[in-house]
Design an enzyme around this catalytic site. Structure first.
Site, PDB file in Angstrom:
ATOM      1  N   TYR A 136     -26.365 -19.056  -9.412  1.00  0.00           N
ATOM      2  CA  TYR A 136     -27.340 -17.786  -9.966  1.00  0.00           C
ATOM      3  C   TYR A 136     -28.289 -17.468  -9.573  1.00  0.00           C
ATOM      4  O   TYR A 136     -28.318 -16.222  -9.279  1.00  0.00           O
ATOM      5  CB  TYR A 136     -27.283 -18.214 -11.622  1.00  0.00           C
ATOM      6  N   LYS A 165     -28.392 -13.522  -7.898  1.00  0.00           N
ATOM      7  CA  LYS A 165     -29.624 -12.595  -8.361  1.00  0.00           C
ATOM      8  C   LYS A 165     -30.699 -12.336  -7.467  1.00  0.00           C
ATOM      9  O   LYS A 165     -30.927 -11.205  -7.413  1.00  0.00           O
ATOM     10  CB  LYS A 165     -29.977 -13.110  -9.524  1.00  0.00           C
TER      11      LYS A 165
END
Length: 250
Positions: A165, A169
């Protein structure tokens, strides 16, 4: 006589990814509520149809409406087809693109499968690129448009078990910065909206309330709060670009 105030997005169009739930669903509702015609992109055709019906019921008040465009955002050809269908339904490239769809898988790096790592990047980073790549030319030619990238606290803060993640991001924030630099002066705006933890279905499988070091769901931001921030961004005067908006629970 009661005078109905004008809808701030009346006559404008938007495309929202990940629209079937969470931040995407809340954003689609608030944009349509402000008068926009919204293309709803997500995998679940049933959930999109339900949302489009809900928006249709509020249309008498807001004049906004919605069209469901089911799409697997990890499939390049499916994204190209969805962009074409959405643009046709909206009458051209949308005035607002909200790149929101996200996958969230947590695991220590030695237990994180390469397949899950790639799938996270495909959803969180490659798919937003495909949307921007497809829509920026028409926005640039038109001389207007707003690209909203939904980031996260994880686009600049690292947490254990967050390799996939965080990588997606961090990369998404970098892409936003490049896009904003490239579009400066074109009339097309680019904003990064990065919230802290948000209470959405992404947490269902993780159960943060029972895990040490995780924010309890009751202390998280609501999806509606993030959607309200996105509405703020896209309703600024044309000469104003909100470069970055970071949200935390007060």
């Amino acid at each position: 006589m009661t005078v109905t105030p004008p809808s701030p997005l009346a006559g404008r169009t938007a495309l929202v990814t990940g629209a079937s739930r969470g931040i995407g669903r809340a954003t689609a509702l608030v944009l349509a509520g402000a008068g926009a015609r919204v293309a709803l992109l997500a995998r679940s055709a049933d959930a999109l149809a339900t949302l489009a019906s809900e928006i249709a019921k509020q249309a008498a008040r807001s004049r906004g409406d919605a069209v469901a465009v089911p799409c697997d955002l990890t499939d390049d050809a499916a994204v190209a087809g969805a962009v074409a269908r959405a643009s046709d339904a909206l009458g051209g490239a949308p005035d607002v693109l909200v790149n929101n769809a996200g996958a969230f898988i947590i695991a220590p790096v030695e237990r994180l499968s390469p397949a899950d790592f790639r799938a996270t990047l495909d959803t969180n980073l490659v798919a937003p690129f495909l949307l921007v790549h497809a829509l920026v030319p028409a926005m640039r030619e038109r001389g207007s448009g707003t690209i909203v990238t939904v980031g996260s606290i994880a686009d600049r803060v690292t947490f254990p078990e967050n390799a996939a993640y965080a990588a997606s991001k961090y990369g998404l924030r970098a892409m936003h910065e490049v896009v904003r630099a490239e579009l400066r002066g074109s009339g097309v705006r680019a904003t990064l909206v990065s919230p802290g933890p948000v209470d959405t279905p992404l947490w269902d499988a993780i159960e943060p309330d029972s895990r040490e070091g995780f924010t309890p769901r009751a202390a998280m931001l609501s999806a509606e709060a993030v959607a309200d921030a996105i509405l703020y961004v896209v309703t600024r005067p044309a000469a104003v670009n909100v470069d970055e908006l970071r949200l935390t629970r007060s």
